[in-house]
Design an enzyme around this catalytic site. Structure first.
Site, short mmCIF file in Angstrom:
data_model
loop_
_atom_site.label_atom_id
_atom_site.label_comp_id
_atom_site.label_asym_id
_atom_site.label_seq_id
_atom_site.Cartn_x
_atom_site.Cartn_y
_atom_site.Cartn_z
N GLU A 119 -3.34 -0.37 -9.70
CA GLU A 119 -2.24 0.57 -9.96
C GLU A 119 -1.01 -0.26 -10.34
OE1 GLU A 119 -3.16 4.42 -7.15
OE2 GLU A 119 -2.16 2.75 -6.19
N HIS A 126 -0.85 -2.95 -7.42
CA HIS A 126 -1.62 -2.58 -6.24
C HIS A 126 -3.11 -2.74 -6.54
CE1 HIS A 126 -2.87 0.65 -3.12
NE2 HIS A 126 -2.77 -0.52 -2.55
N ASN A 184 -3.58 5.87 -2.51
CA ASN A 184 -3.34 5.95 -1.07
C ASN A 184 -2.70 7.27 -0.63
OD1 ASN A 184 -4.55 3.57 -0.58
ND2 ASN A 184 -2.68 2.38 -0.30
N SER A 227 0.82 -1.20 0.00
CA SER A 227 0.00 0.00 0.00
C SER A 227 0.86 1.26 0.00
CB SER A 227 -0.85 0.04 1.27
OG SER A 227 -1.70 -1.05 1.35
N1 CAA Z 1 -17.98 -11.61 -6.41
C1 CAA Z 1 -18.90 -11.13 -7.25
N2 CAA Z 1 -19.91 -10.32 -6.89
C2 CAA Z 1 -20.00 -10.03 -5.60
C3 CAA Z 1 -19.07 -10.50 -4.65
C4 CAA Z 1 -18.03 -11.32 -5.10
N3 CAA Z 1 -17.12 -11.81 -4.31
N4 CAA Z 1 -19.40 -9.99 -3.44
C5 CAA Z 1 -20.49 -9.25 -3.63
N5 CAA Z 1 -20.84 -9.28 -4.93
C6 CAA Z 1 -21.95 -8.57 -5.56
C7 CAA Z 1 -23.19 -8.66 -4.70
O1 CAA Z 1 -23.93 -9.83 -5.03
C8 CAA Z 1 -23.93 -7.37 -5.09
O2 CAA Z 1 -24.61 -7.58 -6.30
P1 CAA Z 1 -26.03 -6.86 -6.59
O3 CAA Z 1 -25.71 -5.39 -6.64
O4 CAA Z 1 -26.46 -7.42 -7.89
O5 CAA Z 1 -26.89 -7.25 -5.42
C9 CAA Z 1 -22.80 -6.39 -5.37
O6 CAA Z 1 -21.62 -7.18 -5.63
C10 CAA Z 1 -22.53 -5.48 -4.19
O7 CAA Z 1 -22.32 -6.32 -3.04
P2 CAA Z 1 -22.77 -5.91 -1.56
O8 CAA Z 1 -24.22 -5.54 -1.56
O9 CAA Z 1 -22.31 -6.96 -0.62
O10 CAA Z 1 -21.89 -4.68 -1.31
P3 CAA Z 1 -22.19 -3.14 -1.21
O11 CAA Z 1 -23.09 -2.63 -2.26
O12 CAA Z 1 -22.51 -2.89 0.21
O13 CAA Z 1 -20.72 -2.60 -1.58
C11 CAA Z 1 -18.38 -2.34 -1.38
C12 CAA Z 1 -19.62 -3.11 -0.92
C13 CAA Z 1 -18.09 -2.68 -2.85
C14 CAA Z 1 -17.24 -2.82 -0.51
C15 CAA Z 1 -18.65 -0.81 -1.26
O14 CAA Z 1 -19.10 -0.51 0.03
C16 CAA Z 1 -17.44 0.00 -1.56
O15 CAA Z 1 -17.09 0.25 -2.72
N6 CAA Z 1 -16.72 0.45 -0.48
C17 CAA Z 1 -15.50 1.21 -0.61
C18 CAA Z 1 -14.35 0.27 -0.83
C19 CAA Z 1 -13.05 1.00 -1.03
O16 CAA Z 1 -12.95 2.21 -0.99
N7 CAA Z 1 -11.99 0.21 -1.24
C20 CAA Z 1 -10.66 0.71 -1.34
C21 CAA Z 1 -9.98 0.54 0.01
S1 CAA Z 1 -8.35 1.21 0.02
C22 CAA Z 1 -7.41 0.04 -0.68
O17 CAA Z 1 -7.85 -1.01 -1.05
C23 CAA Z 1 -5.97 0.37 -0.87
C24 CAA Z 1 -5.03 0.11 0.26
O18 CAA Z 1 -3.85 -0.13 -0.03
C25 CAA Z 1 -5.44 0.21 1.68
P1 NAD Z 2 -3.79 -9.68 5.91
O1 NAD Z 2 -3.23 -9.54 7.27
O2 NAD Z 2 -5.25 -9.86 5.74
O3 NAD Z 2 -3.10 -10.90 5.15
C1 NAD Z 2 -1.72 -11.12 5.10
C2 NAD Z 2 -1.51 -12.62 4.95
O4 NAD Z 2 -0.15 -12.88 4.65
C3 NAD Z 2 -1.83 -13.39 6.25
O5 NAD Z 2 -2.79 -14.39 5.96
C4 NAD Z 2 -0.48 -13.98 6.67
O6 NAD Z 2 -0.60 -15.28 7.24
C5 NAD Z 2 0.26 -14.05 5.34
N1 NAD Z 2 1.72 -13.99 5.44
C6 NAD Z 2 2.46 -13.18 6.21
N2 NAD Z 2 3.77 -13.42 6.01
C7 NAD Z 2 3.85 -14.40 5.08
C8 NAD Z 2 4.91 -15.08 4.43
N3 NAD Z 2 6.19 -14.79 4.70
N4 NAD Z 2 4.62 -16.06 3.53
C9 NAD Z 2 3.33 -16.35 3.24
N5 NAD Z 2 2.27 -15.73 3.82
C10 NAD Z 2 2.53 -14.77 4.71
O7 NAD Z 2 -3.28 -8.40 5.09
P2 NAD Z 2 -3.91 -7.73 3.79
O8 NAD Z 2 -4.88 -6.70 4.19
O9 NAD Z 2 -4.29 -8.79 2.82
O10 NAD Z 2 -2.62 -6.94 3.24
C11 NAD Z 2 -1.62 -7.58 2.48
C12 NAD Z 2 -0.85 -6.54 1.70
O11 NAD Z 2 -1.74 -5.87 0.79
C13 NAD Z 2 -0.19 -5.46 2.54
O12 NAD Z 2 1.02 -5.08 1.94
C14 NAD Z 2 -1.22 -4.33 2.47
O13 NAD Z 2 -0.66 -3.06 2.71
C15 NAD Z 2 -1.69 -4.47 1.04
N6 NAD Z 2 -3.02 -3.93 0.77
C16 NAD Z 2 -4.00 -4.01 1.71
C17 NAD Z 2 -5.26 -3.51 1.43
C18 NAD Z 2 -6.38 -3.59 2.42
O14 NAD Z 2 -7.39 -2.89 2.24
N7 NAD Z 2 -6.28 -4.37 3.48
C19 NAD Z 2 -5.53 -2.95 0.16
C20 NAD Z 2 -4.50 -2.91 -0.80
C21 NAD Z 2 -3.24 -3.39 -0.46
#
Ligand code: CAA
Ligand code: NAD
Length: 297
Positions: free
Chosen positions: A160, A148, A198, A127
């Site tokens: 990404e 990503h 991010n 991330s």
């Molecule tokens: N496969 C296929 N379809 C699926 C599914 C799956 N695994 N899971 C759910 N669906 C379908 C559902 O059946 C539903 O379909 P319908 O609309 O036809 O009913 C649809 O997808 C939506 O599902 P939900 O009703 O369960 O979900 P929701 O509408 O409440 O939305 C969400 C859930 C998509 C998570 C939404 O809340 C959302 O977009 N949240 C924001 C997520 C976000 O910002 N993510 C980025 C996080 S940051 C990051 O990732 C980067 C990092 O490094 C930290």
């Molecule tokens: P998580 O804690 O859900 O999962 C990590 C997994 O890796 C665990 O199941 C752990 O057992 C396994 N693991 C740790 N060390 C290991 C090793 N040496 N060999 C094999 N398996 C190992 O974490 P997450 O949320 O899936 O995040 C994973 C990565 O993805 C991080 O770098 C995070 O920053 C990035 N990421 C997270 C998100 C998010 O929304 N959580 C979104 C995008 C990217």
């Protein structure tokens, strides 16, 4: 450079989704975990997710029940799980999705260099950390790229693709094509902290936690405000729970350590406190909110 066999290390929140979309894209996929219980849990989540996807395809008239069942079976048949990284030796691409800790990731890539064939591309789903630094640690910087994905991987359309200074054109282009094969829209990013999403999203989440900490508004009101005021699908506090408080803390702590003078990066005390209490969000059933599975209680 065609990617047919993919390894995914870590089968947690992100890794299980990457395994699934890569298999849906036609790749053979090897999922690697540290313990059988984590592997079983990740593969179990894929089963549930594929069942949901099949149900939705039938409901939306995109497939018959037979076609949906065959699609699930074919996708599952492309996935194998293991605790042994040696199974990655002949992979064309290995995507790392383990804990957000740069030293642990660097050690892993150095180990992979000894295990994998020379042409294997290494990708990190980090991330926040530098892809170039991981590339140097791997001993094959030209083969290192960032991929990503976003949470939940099955539903979020973006990937990404991060080019570090040493990433070769061929590797970058193969990584973009792999992202497309996974059904994602790729955007090209430089190797900067947080890439595009991010760098904007995480400081916003941290600001929201500081707002909560100051008592300016409740968690519920902050989330409602951003959902109804800006049209976001989730508010920032709920989203922090969804991402994982441990992962969010690792991101901001890493940035503050590395860029102490950048005012956009800060570590909210409330976030530290929750992680110390092991309230990590959705994955532990409680963070700022209580959770039942993937939904807020
Ligand atoms: N496969 C296929 N379809 C699926 C599914 C799956 N695994 N899971 C759910 N669906 C379908 C559902 O059946 C539903 O379909 P319908 O609309 O036809 O009913 C649809 O997808 C939506 O599902 P939900 O009703 O369960 O979900 P929701 O509408 O409440 O939305 C969400 C859930 C998509 C998570 C939404 O809340 C959302 O977009 N949240 C924001 C997520 C976000 O910002 N993510 C980025 C996080 S940051 C990051 O990732 C980067 C990092 O490094 C930290
Ligand atoms: P998580 O804690 O859900 O999962 C990590 C997994 O890796 C665990 O199941 C752990 O057992 C396994 N693991 C740790 N060390 C290991 C090793 N040496 N060999 C094999 N398996 C190992 O974490 P997450 O949320 O899936 O995040 C994973 C990565 O993805 C991080 O770098 C995070 O920053 C990035 N990421 C997270 C998100 C998010 O929304 N959580 C979104 C995008 C990217």
């Amino acid at each position: 450079m065609q990617i047919k066999k993919v390894g995914v290390i870590g089968c947690g929140l992100m890794g299980h989704g990457i395994v699934q979309v890569a298999a849906q894209g036609g790749c053979q996929v090897v999922a690697v975990e540290t313990e059988q219980k984590f592997l079983d849990s990740g593969l179990g989540r894929i089963d549930k997710s594929l069942a949901k996807l099949a149900e939705k395809q039938v409901k939306d008239g995109k497939a018959t029940q037979e076609q949906a069942t065959a699609f699930v079976a074919a996708t599952k048949a492309r996935i194998t799980g293991t605790l042994d990284k040696k199974a990655l030796a002949d992979c064309d691409l290995v995507v790392e999705a383990i804990v957000e800790n740069l030293d642990v990731k660097k050690t892993l890539f150095a180990e992979l260099d000894k295990l994998c064939k020379p042409s294997t591309i290494f990708a990190s789903n980090t991330s926040s950390f530098s892809i170039g630094e991981m590339g140097k640690a791997s001993g094959r910087p030209a083969n290192m790229v960032g991929l990503h994905f976003f949470n939940p991987v099955q539903l979020m359309k973006l990937v990404e693709v991060v080019r570090a200074a040493d990433t070769s054109d061929e590797v970058f282009s193969a990584a973009r094509s792999f992202g497309e094969a996974c059904g994602k829209v790729p955007v090209s990013c430089k190797d900067t902290p947080g890439f595009v999403v991010n760098r904007l999203l995480v400081p916003y989440m941290a600001e929201a936690i500081k707002m909560l900490e100051r008592g300016d508004a409740s968690a519920q009101d902050i989330d409602i405000a951003m959902k109804l005021g800006c049209g976001y699908p989730m508010g920032p506090i709920e989203l922090t729970d969804y991402v994982g408080l441990d992962t969010t803390l690792s991101i901001v702590e890493g940035w503050v350590k590395r860029y102490p003078n950048d005012p956009a990066f800060c570590v909210p005390n409330l976030l530290k406190q929750k992680v110390a209490e092991k309230k990590l969000g959705r994955k532990t059933g409680e963070g700022f909110y209580k959770w039942e599975g993937d939904k807020k209680a």
